[in-house]
Design a protein around this motif. Structure first.
Motif, mmCIF file in Angstrom:
data_model
loop_
_atom_site.group_PDB
_atom_site.id
_atom_site.type_symbol
_atom_site.label_atom_id
_atom_site.label_comp_id
_atom_site.label_asym_id
_atom_site.label_seq_id
_atom_site.Cartn_x
_atom_site.Cartn_y
_atom_site.Cartn_z
ATOM 1 N N GLY A 187 50.928 -37.536 8.332
ATOM 2 C CA GLY A 187 51.039 -37.575 9.785
ATOM 3 C C GLY A 187 49.842 -38.301 10.365
ATOM 4 O O GLY A 187 48.817 -38.438 9.699
ATOM 5 N N PRO A 188 49.964 -38.779 11.619
ATOM 6 C CA PRO A 188 48.850 -39.514 12.220
ATOM 7 C C PRO A 188 47.592 -38.648 12.323
ATOM 8 O O PRO A 188 47.686 -37.436 12.514
ATOM 9 C CB PRO A 188 49.358 -39.905 13.609
ATOM 10 N N GLU A 189 46.448 -39.301 12.178
ATOM 11 C CA GLU A 189 45.175 -38.574 12.222
ATOM 12 C C GLU A 189 44.567 -38.619 13.619
ATOM 13 O O GLU A 189 44.688 -39.615 14.324
ATOM 14 C CB GLU A 189 44.189 -39.196 11.238
ATOM 15 N N VAL A 190 43.910 -37.519 13.977
ATOM 16 C CA VAL A 190 43.247 -37.406 15.275
ATOM 17 C C VAL A 190 41.853 -36.836 15.049
ATOM 18 O O VAL A 190 41.672 -35.953 14.202
ATOM 19 C CB VAL A 190 44.053 -36.467 16.207
ATOM 20 N N SER A 191 40.876 -37.336 15.799
ATOM 21 C CA SER A 191 39.539 -36.748 15.801
ATOM 22 C C SER A 191 39.339 -36.043 17.129
ATOM 23 O O SER A 191 39.509 -36.663 18.185
ATOM 24 C CB SER A 191 38.458 -37.834 15.680
ATOM 25 N N LEU A 192 38.999 -34.767 17.074
ATOM 26 C CA LEU A 192 38.723 -34.035 18.309
ATOM 27 C C LEU A 192 37.322 -33.448 18.231
ATOM 28 O O LEU A 192 37.017 -32.662 17.333
ATOM 29 C CB LEU A 192 39.749 -32.912 18.521
ATOM 30 N N GLN A 208 41.306 -41.695 17.996
ATOM 31 C CA GLN A 208 41.766 -42.025 16.646
ATOM 32 C C GLN A 208 40.820 -43.035 16.036
ATOM 33 O O GLN A 208 40.376 -43.980 16.691
ATOM 34 C CB GLN A 208 43.201 -42.565 16.667
ATOM 35 N N ASP A 209 40.526 -42.799 14.764
ATOM 36 C CA ASP A 209 39.573 -43.599 13.993
ATOM 37 C C ASP A 209 40.365 -44.399 12.952
ATOM 38 O O ASP A 209 41.454 -43.986 12.566
ATOM 39 C CB ASP A 209 38.621 -42.596 13.313
ATOM 40 N N PHE A 210 39.809 -45.511 12.502
ATOM 41 C CA PHE A 210 40.436 -46.317 11.442
ATOM 42 C C PHE A 210 39.469 -46.366 10.273
ATOM 43 O O PHE A 210 38.489 -47.083 10.310
ATOM 44 C CB PHE A 210 40.763 -47.719 11.975
ATOM 45 N N LYS A 211 39.772 -45.585 9.231
ATOM 46 C CA LYS A 211 38.793 -45.394 8.154
ATOM 47 C C LYS A 211 38.839 -46.474 7.085
ATOM 48 O O LYS A 211 37.829 -46.784 6.469
ATOM 49 C CB LYS A 211 39.009 -44.027 7.499
ATOM 50 N N ARG A 212 40.028 -47.034 6.850
ATOM 51 C CA ARG A 212 40.127 -48.025 5.773
ATOM 52 C C ARG A 212 39.530 -49.354 6.225
ATOM 53 O O ARG A 212 39.607 -49.714 7.400
ATOM 54 C CB ARG A 212 41.588 -48.236 5.378
ATOM 55 N N VAL A 213 39.014 -50.093 5.262
ATOM 56 C CA VAL A 213 38.288 -51.316 5.615
ATOM 57 C C VAL A 213 39.214 -52.430 6.100
ATOM 58 O O VAL A 213 38.810 -53.260 6.920
ATOM 59 C CB VAL A 213 37.417 -51.800 4.420
#
Ligand code: AMP
Ligand code: GLY
Length: 429
Positions: A187-192, A208-213
């Motif tokens: 599921g989509p990731e969220v940072s709170l 929302q963050d984008f972790k992959r390069v």
């Protein structure tokens, strides 16, 4: 009030920027800071590094800090906040004992279990054999996490059992080698970010963050390549729901253990078909999400963090937010994340549309060379922020500013917030 910010990344640049806009803040100091931060704050060296608690305390006294804000996790895990609070200086950041929520993934799992917080099933392993059993029990895709701090690079998510085993062996080989094998959360990731004073929780806006390069979420994990906020696709009431079901129970459990949590409880979530599930806790502001969240926060930051540091968060009025979108794009050095090259000239910043505030450049891994020229000095070099009435406008402004700066060999993701702009982010189930 004078505020001292510990750290040197774009997150700290964003913190310093927001603090310097707070009328209750007289002066902002940063240690060690970076050349971008130096335009807004007085930067002080920390020769022993940010984990040198005695040096941080000396500095806080010298600059008469009424509040110290600790950016990165390492000084928190090492007890810098304990030393400051012990000396009577308000500090925004958890004690060493409370920072274990980030410092040890197995400890975080234990607290979540005690607080009945929804997260993925996990096996804590100390041997190769246990890892094999856990991989078989949980099935593919495999999620293998180093138990300790790894700068966002300790996690491997893979369909390939051999790669999963190989990563686990690497983690086990390190001293105190422990590895967590976890259920894959879809599921989509969220940072709170939940601002906490030990008892009261005040959630900030989800990001929302984008972790992959690489584009399309390809390549290895990084510290984070970009972020945006708000999340128009997220369910209504997400922040309130996560506060009630996750942050508050964790705060109560930490207080019950005699280790109250003060600072940012960063809840990393997957929004699965069965509801929000915790992927990880961090005990500090996230980088690069902070850049977009603070861009939109209209409540003065210094007062908010001081209230958290002094246990008076319950008295803070509802937070105010700009009705705008913010996007940040990280400009990374050649070779990041494996082996970033440093010492390359960073130019063109004067062409980025800074004064208008529609877009601006935050510094991360930058330094001045012997001739006073700006050069790269880390993996993530810049974090470029764009703001707009729509997500499309914020993205366009961020990428226009990225195009104006030049760093030989640099790379950035071209697709930060692209799927959200197209309305393609969907919730499972
Ligand atoms: P962490 O360091 O725990 O935040 O993990 C880094 C990244 O790995 C997360 O942002 C996710 O993209 C991914 N990840 C971690 N745990 C899981 C999981 N249980 N299921 C799916 N992806 C995960
Ligand atoms: N953006 C991920 C982190 O700060 O850990």
């Amino acid at each position: 009030m004078n505020v001292l910010v510990i750290g040197s990344g774009a997150r700290e640049h964003a913190l310093v920027r927001a603090l310097s806009l707070d009328p209750s803040v007289d002066a902002v100091h940063a240690a060690p800071g970076n050349p971008g931060i130096a335009q807004l704050a007085r930067c002080e060296p920390l020769p022993g590094g940010v984990t040198d608690a005695d040096a941080v305390l000396d500095l806080a006294r010298r600059v008469e800090a009424g509040l110290v804000v600790v950016g990165p996790e390492a000084p928190l895990v090492e007890g810098v906040a304990d030393v400051l609070r012990g000396a009577g200086i308000p500090c925004f950041g958890p004690s060493s004992a409370a920072a274990r929520l980030e410092g040890s993934k197995s400890f975080a799992k234990e607290v979540m279990s005690a607080a009945d917080v929804p997260t993925g099933m996990a096996h804590v392993c100390t041997t190769d054999e246990q890892v094999r059993e856990a991989l078989d029990a949980l099935g593919a895709p495999h999620v293998v996490k180093d138990d300790g701090l790894a700068g966002g690079k300790g996690v491997v998510v893979t369909g390939d059992r051999e790669s999963a085993l190989e990563h686990a062996r690497g983690c086990l080989a390190r001293s105190g080698g422990r590895v967590v094998v976890e259920e894959f959360l879809d599921g989509p990731e969220v940072s709170l970010f939940c601002v906490c004073d030990g008892r009261t929780v005040l959630p900030l806006a989800p990001a929302q963050d984008f972790k992959r390069v690489g584009a399309g979420d390809s390549g290895p994990n990084t510290g984070g390549m970009g972020a945006y906020s708000p999340l128009d696709w997220a369910p209504d009431g997400l922040a309130a729901d996560v506060t009630e079901r996750i942050a508050r129970p964790v705060l109560e459990e930490m207080a019950r253990r005699g280790t109250p949590f003060v600072g940012v409880l960063y809840v990393g979530l997957a929004l699965t078909a069965r509801g929000p599930r915790v992927i990880e806790f961090n005990v500090r502001f996230g980088d690069p999400e902070t850049q977009v969240v603070l861009d939109r926060l209209r409540t003065p930051l210094g007062g908010l963090l001081l209230a958290a540091a002094t246990g008076t968060l319950a008295e803070v009025p509802p937070l105010r937010w700009a009705d705008e979108h913010a996007v940040t794009v990280v400009v990374a050095a050649d070779g990041y994340p494996a082996a970033p090259r440093t010492g390359d000239p960073v130019t063109g910043l004067e062409h980025a549309p800074d004064a208008s505030e529609e877009a601006y450049v935050l510094h991360a891994g930058t330094a001045l060379d012997a001739d006073g020229r700006l050069v790269s000095a880390g993996g993530r070099v810049l974090s470029v922020v764009g703001r707009g009435r729509t997500l499309a406008q914020a993205r366009a402004r961020a990428y226009a500013a990225v195009a104006a700066v030049d760093l030989p060999g640099s790379h950035h993701r071209p697709d930060i917030a692209e799927r959200a702009e197209r309305g393609e982010v969907t919730l499972p189930g």
